[in-house]
Design a protein around this motif. Sequence first.
Motif, PDB file in Angstrom:
ATOM      1  N   LEU A  35      -9.854  -2.600   4.485  1.00  0.00           N
ATOM      2  CA  LEU A  35     -10.663  -1.611   3.781  1.00  0.00           C
ATOM      3  C   LEU A  35     -11.338  -0.632   4.736  1.00  0.00           C
ATOM      4  CD1 LEU A  35     -12.354  -3.815   1.050  1.00  0.00           C
ATOM      5  CD2 LEU A  35     -10.474  -2.226   0.757  1.00  0.00           C
ATOM      6  N   LEU A  36     -11.374  -0.968   6.029  1.00  0.00           N
ATOM      7  CA  LEU A  36     -11.977  -0.053   6.995  1.00  0.00           C
ATOM      8  C   LEU A  36     -11.089   1.160   7.264  1.00  0.00           C
ATOM      9  CD1 LEU A  36     -13.503  -2.519   9.594  1.00  0.00           C
ATOM     10  CD2 LEU A  36     -14.728  -1.069   7.977  1.00  0.00           C
ATOM     11  N   LEU A  37      -9.798   1.047   6.998  1.00  0.00           N
ATOM     12  CA  LEU A  37      -8.874   2.153   7.248  1.00  0.00           C
ATOM     13  C   LEU A  37      -9.234   3.407   6.450  1.00  0.00           C
ATOM     14  CD1 LEU A  37      -6.347   2.984   8.817  1.00  0.00           C
ATOM     15  CD2 LEU A  37      -4.994   2.134   6.910  1.00  0.00           C
ATOM     16  N   PRO A  38      -9.427   3.337   5.119  1.00  0.00           N
ATOM     17  CA  PRO A  38      -9.809   4.541   4.383  1.00  0.00           C
ATOM     18  C   PRO A  38     -11.176   5.077   4.816  1.00  0.00           C
ATOM     19  CG  PRO A  38      -9.143   2.815   2.851  1.00  0.00           C
ATOM     20  CD  PRO A  38      -9.169   2.224   4.210  1.00  0.00           C
ATOM     21  N   VAL A  39     -12.089   4.183   5.169  1.00  0.00           N
ATOM     22  CA  VAL A  39     -13.400   4.632   5.636  1.00  0.00           C
ATOM     23  C   VAL A  39     -13.244   5.400   6.945  1.00  0.00           C
ATOM     24  CG1 VAL A  39     -15.662   3.866   6.443  1.00  0.00           C
ATOM     25  CG2 VAL A  39     -14.621   2.773   4.459  1.00  0.00           C
ATOM     26  N   GLY A  40     -12.432   4.878   7.852  1.00  0.00           N
ATOM     27  CA  GLY A  40     -12.188   5.558   9.121  1.00  0.00           C
ATOM     28  C   GLY A  40     -11.536   6.911   8.921  1.00  0.00           C
ATOM     29  N   ILE A  41     -10.565   6.988   8.020  1.00  0.00           N
ATOM     30  CA  ILE A  41      -9.901   8.260   7.734  1.00  0.00           C
ATOM     31  C   ILE A  41     -10.898   9.265   7.165  1.00  0.00           C
ATOM     32  CG2 ILE A  41      -8.184   9.371   6.237  1.00  0.00           C
ATOM     33  CD1 ILE A  41      -6.476   6.819   6.601  1.00  0.00           C
TER      34      ILE A  41
END
Length: 57
Positions: A35-41
């Motif tokens: 779930l950190l991937l969309p936040v990072g993007i």
Amino acid sequence: MEGVKTGLEALGTIFTQIMTWVGSLVSTIADQPLLLLPVGIFVVGAVIGLAGRLIGR
């Protein structure tokens, strides 16, 4: 004055509940690395967008 006090108490209760929800959301995202991937993007996109606006002026 009683109405203002009641309104401020209600506002404090709402704020506390929202902070509880946000804390739960952050804990869930931190526990699930995927779930950190969309936040990072999102963060990278926001930084690029702000930098583009500041440099473009």
